[in-house]
Design an enzyme around this catalytic site. Structure first.
Site, PDB file in Angstrom:
ATOM      1  N   LYS A   1      -8.087   9.691   0.227  1.00 10.72           N
ATOM      2  CA  LYS A   1      -6.922  10.191  -0.498  1.00 10.72           C
ATOM      3  C   LYS A   1      -6.959   9.815  -1.987  1.00 10.72           C
ATOM      4  O   LYS A   1      -6.823  10.678  -2.856  1.00 10.72           O
ATOM      5  CB  LYS A   1      -5.647   9.628   0.143  1.00 10.72           C
ATOM      6  CG  LYS A   1      -4.375  10.031  -0.558  1.00 10.72           C
ATOM      7  CD  LYS A   1      -3.210   9.134  -0.160  1.00 10.72           C
ATOM      8  CE  LYS A   1      -3.358   7.766  -0.766  1.00 10.72           C
ATOM      9  NZ  LYS A   1      -2.163   6.936  -0.640  1.00 10.72           N
ATOM     10  N   THR A   2      -7.150   8.522  -2.266  1.00 11.22           N
ATOM     11  CA  THR A   2      -7.104   8.062  -3.671  1.00 11.22           C
ATOM     12  C   THR A   2      -8.201   8.725  -4.491  1.00 11.22           C
ATOM     13  O   THR A   2      -7.980   9.152  -5.622  1.00 11.22           O
ATOM     14  CB  THR A   2      -7.230   6.522  -3.743  1.00 11.22           C
ATOM     15  OG1 THR A   2      -6.252   5.951  -2.863  1.00 11.22           O
ATOM     16  CG2 THR A   2      -6.993   6.016  -5.144  1.00 11.22           C
TER      17      THR A   2
ATOM     18  N   ASP B   1       2.428  10.073  -5.011  1.00 19.73           N
ATOM     19  CA  ASP B   1       1.593   9.494  -3.962  1.00 19.73           C
ATOM     20  C   ASP B   1       2.485   8.906  -2.863  1.00 19.73           C
ATOM     21  O   ASP B   1       3.641   8.593  -3.101  1.00 19.73           O
ATOM     22  CB  ASP B   1       0.716   8.398  -4.577  1.00 19.73           C
ATOM     23  CG  ASP B   1      -0.418   7.983  -3.662  1.00 19.73           C
ATOM     24  OD1 ASP B   1      -0.701   8.710  -2.693  1.00 19.73           O
ATOM     25  OD2 ASP B   1      -1.018   6.920  -3.906  1.00 19.73           O
ATOM     26  N   GLU B   2       1.923   8.718  -1.663  1.00 17.64           N
ATOM     27  CA  GLU B   2       2.648   8.145  -0.512  1.00 17.64           C
ATOM     28  C   GLU B   2       3.994   8.837  -0.317  1.00 17.64           C
ATOM     29  O   GLU B   2       5.032   8.202  -0.150  1.00 17.64           O
ATOM     30  CB  GLU B   2       2.852   6.624  -0.711  1.00 17.64           C
ATOM     31  CG  GLU B   2       1.581   5.829  -0.855  1.00 17.64           C
ATOM     32  CD  GLU B   2       0.763   5.720   0.435  1.00 17.64           C
ATOM     33  OE1 GLU B   2       1.149   6.335   1.444  1.00 17.64           O
ATOM     34  OE2 GLU B   2      -0.268   5.040   0.412  1.00 17.64           O
TER      35      GLU B   2
ATOM     36  N   GLN C   1       1.881   8.484   9.091  1.00 15.54           N
ATOM     37  CA  GLN C   1       1.927   7.099   8.621  1.00 15.54           C
ATOM     38  C   GLN C   1       3.273   6.767   7.965  1.00 15.54           C
ATOM     39  O   GLN C   1       3.370   5.848   7.162  1.00 15.54           O
ATOM     40  CB  GLN C   1       0.785   6.837   7.642  1.00 15.54           C
ATOM     41  CG  GLN C   1      -0.590   6.941   8.280  1.00 15.54           C
ATOM     42  CD  GLN C   1      -1.700   6.556   7.327  1.00 15.54           C
ATOM     43  OE1 GLN C   1      -1.940   5.381   7.065  1.00 15.54           O
ATOM     44  NE2 GLN C   1      -2.372   7.551   6.776  1.00 15.54           N
TER      45      GLN C   1
ATOM     46  N   ARG D   1      -6.587   0.935  11.297  1.00 18.40           N
ATOM     47  CA  ARG D   1      -7.070  -0.089  10.346  1.00 18.40           C
ATOM     48  C   ARG D   1      -8.482  -0.528  10.717  1.00 18.40           C
ATOM     49  O   ARG D   1      -9.198  -1.109   9.910  1.00 18.40           O
ATOM     50  CB  ARG D   1      -6.177  -1.346  10.348  1.00 18.40           C
ATOM     51  CG  ARG D   1      -4.732  -1.189   9.924  1.00 18.40           C
ATOM     52  CD  ARG D   1      -4.530  -0.401   8.677  1.00 18.40           C
ATOM     53  NE  ARG D   1      -4.289   0.992   8.980  1.00 18.40           N
ATOM     54  CZ  ARG D   1      -4.406   1.987   8.107  1.00 18.40           C
ATOM     55  NH1 ARG D   1      -4.810   1.753   6.885  1.00 18.40           N
ATOM     56  NH2 ARG D   1      -4.152   3.238   8.434  1.00 18.40           N
TER      57      ARG D   1
END
Length: 675
Positions: A38-39, A217-218, A248, A604
């Site tokens: 994503k980043t 973002d997020e 998420q 994770r």
């Protein structure tokens, strides 16, 4: 395809990432699953904007934490020239609101030099108001009242809209007190920024003209108020790109509204929706298991994580007798993995739903001398000396703000006792003015002894001198040097270390003061004003990120705090009804969010994942029976091996394991002899 920079090119991106990087105009929704780059995609997209001729000053990227903002800016800076990176705005929501309000808060009846109240400033003020409005015997928790006020503000209600009359009265007094001191809290930043944009077309147009391309973002973590702010900020042709993953969305308990991402089309017309589904983090076994769980959530946006790395180790689900055995088993297994395979301690993480679960885990780690880090240690901004220094600086900036003044008037003691402080505070209320003004009124000072009057005069002169040197002559003197000299004059350091019990504590206290002086010194060298410095400090305080990369050892971390992180070996403990899903979720109808939380935990893991559940847990000294989590039935067991603690521990040890055991025992005995 054009190259974006050394090391970054379109050919290095997958098809969906390329689509996202090229989608520059109109509304864009990038659904970025866990570990899908994503980043990288977002930063490449911003770099592409610049390459396509969009002016850097017209680009705004909003994140949720300072750490994310810094990381995004650093990545973009690595792709474009430094000048362009500097001209863009990459900041948190609260930081953006400060910028908006500095544009025109006076239109809402505030002065431009408003102060931001955060952390202990708010708590200090609230404690005063509880006593003032309800008396000393009123059993009300300041943090709880602030939380109620915060919820109301974010829900679009009046702060004093509360069924409990005394809470309503205190909330009203809190609002009035902030207003009287020309101060705002963190929720006000959002409320007032949205109000300013909504009610004042001129300010709205200025900001829309400035920020023509907005990225958030997020996005799954935004609440209703943040959504309204974004809508006011972004006008036609709606060049907005939001990035997130509804799977998420785990912060509903603090106001996040997953419908913002689920119903994005309701807010911005006909968006281009791009799915990032190729996961570069986890094995196929981990992803298959995660997908099998999350598909049970109704109403989610359809997507499926696809592995870039095929295969992978099988996952384990182990039934434990109790929480002590659970913790000991994990610690001993890690100990052996490190000893036999030379893995670093940092490769391991233990994820849990509630903070209480870490107690046994920590005890088991200590028993084997395993280095570990628990995310959530004391914040730099919670240290007394840091709070005191900040309060002095807030007072230099605005001496009419009572909370910082009352915090430091006796830190260190200077001959102005509690009785005198109470007298001046009461006088300020009667006169409807600040305590600082009262400290200059002869009529009030005459009621104090000559000695106290002298101390008050000395205090106000010291503050005025430092204030003048910082605000009036700030181009001639470095603010950090002025602060250092001031702290030496009042002998703050000597007073602070007198209360320390150990040399280590003295050192830590001294470090806090030195750090604040250094921060201010650097800000002054960069041409920052005291106002800008205090704004930045207040914003950092609320966005204090646990930078676990700088800490060493096994990571013990809550599921909520683990979002965005990854570890080669993960232990996910406590898969029991009442813990995960949490007992409150059944009553509150938030089972879907608990399922997303487990999904976050599973994703994770990079290589190895062990999940555990217990037959009983110790609670208040008693054994309480546990029921296996209902989520376990939803998992596809194609890549999961199920086992029992008793079977593992009772199984005959292999020759290698026996040799390893006796070797460890020998090492421990030789260590004891050396001691």
């Amino acid at each position: 395809m054009p190259t974006m920079s050394a090391g970054f090119s379109f050919s290095s991106l997958n098809e969906a990432q390329r689509d996202a990087v090229n989608a520059l105009n109109g509304p864009v929704l990038i659904l970025a699953g866990a570990g899908t780059g994503k980043t990288r995609t977002v930063t490449c997209r911003i770099s592409n904007m610049l390459q396509q001729g969009i002016k850097p000053a017209n680009i705004l990227a909003v994140t949720f934490t300072n750490k994310s903002a810094v990381e995004m800016l650093e990545r973009v800076s690595g792709m474009v020239d430094k000048k362009s990176a500097k001209e863009m705005t990459v900041c948190t929501f609260h930081s953006l609101c400060v910028r908006i309000l500095r544009e025109g808060i006076e239109k809402l009846g505030y002065k431009k030099n408003f102060t931001i109240y955060a952390g202990s400033d708010q708590v200090g003020l609230m404690k005063q108001l509880i006593v003032r409005k309800g008396g000393k015997d009123l059993n009300l928790d300041a943090m709880q009242v602030l939380s109620m006020i915060s919820k109301n503000k974010n829900d679009g209600l009046a702060p004093d809209d509360h069924a409990d009359e005394i809470v309503s009265v205190i909330a009203q007094a809190y609002t009035s007190e902030l207003r009287a001191q020309n101060a705002v809290d963190f929720d006000d930043l959002l409320v007032l920024a949205e109000k300013l944009l909504r009610e004042h077309e001129d300010v709205r147009n200025i900001l829309r003209d400035k920020y023509k391309y907005v990225t958030v973002d997020e996005f799954q973590d935004t609440n209703g108020l943040q959504m309204k702010l974004v809508q006011q900020l972004v006008g036609a042709p709606y060049n907005i790109c939001v990035v997130g993953d509804d799977d998420q969305s785990i912060y509903g308990w603090r106001g996040a509204d997953v419908t913002n991402i689920l119903q994005f089309e309701r807010f911005f017309p006909d968006p281009k929706v791009i799915l990032l589904e190729v996961n570069y983090r986890s094995s196929a076994a981990v992803l298959h298991t995660a997908n099998s769980l999350i598909k049970n959530n109704i109403g989610r946006r359809e997507k499926e994580l696809k592995p870039f790395h095929p295969g992978g180790n099988r996952l384990r689900l182990i039934s434990m007798p109790g929480d002590e055995e659970e913790a000991e088993f994990i610690a001993e297994e890690m100990f052996e993995e490190v000893r036999q395979k030379n893995k670093p301690w940092e490769a391991f993480a233990v994820l849990f739903r509630t903070n209480q679960q870490s107690r046994n885990l920590e005890a088991a780690m200590r028993a084997l001398d395993i280095p570990y880090r628990v995310v959530g240690a004391q914040s730099f901004f919670d240290k007394k000396e840091v709070r005191d220094v900040l309060a002095y600086l807030q007072m230099f900036y605005n001496p009419h703000s009572d909370v910082p003044l009352l915090r430091v008037v006796s830190a260190p003691p200077r001959g102005i006792g509690q009785g005198s402080i109470m007298l001046m505070t009461e006088a300020s209320r009667e006169r409807d003015c600040s305590v600082w003004e009262v400290m200059h009124e002869e009529e009030v000072l005459e009621q104090l002894s000559a000695k106290v009057r002298g101390s008050v005069k000395e205090f106000t002169e010291l503050v005025t001198d430092a204030r003048d040197r910082m605000l009036v002559t700030q181009n001639k003197e470095n603010m950090g040097e002025v602060l250092k000299e001031f702290m030496e004059k009042i002998k703050y350091h000597e007073w602070m270390i007198r209360g320390c019990k150990t040399d280590a504590e003295k050192e830590k206290r001294a470090e806090g003061i030195h750090d604040m002086v250094d921060y201010l010194r650097d800000a002054s060298r960069q041409g920052k004003t005291l106002q800008k410095f205090l704004d930045r400090m207040a914003l950092q305080e609320t966005n204090n990120d646990d930078d676990i990369e700088k800490q060493k050892g096994v990571c013990l971390i809550t599921l909520h705090a683990s979002k965005g992180l990854e570890f080669p070996c993960v232990y996910l403990v406590g898969l029991e009804n009442g813990i995960l899903p949490h007992k409150r979720s059944q009553e509150e109808g938030t089972i879907d969010e608990e399922r997303r939380l487990l999904y976050v935990g599973i994703t994770r893991a990079q290589d190895e994942l062990t999940m555990t559940h217990c037959n009983y847990r110790s609670k208040y000294g008693e054994r309480v029976h546990c029921e296996t989590s209902s989520f376990i039935k939803e998992l596809d067991f194609s890549f999961i091996d199920e086992s029992d603690y008793e079977d593992i521990m009772g199984g005959e040890a292999s020759e290698e394991e026996q040799e390893s055991f006796f070797s460890s025992l020998k090492d421990m005995l030789s260590d004891d002899e050396e001691e």
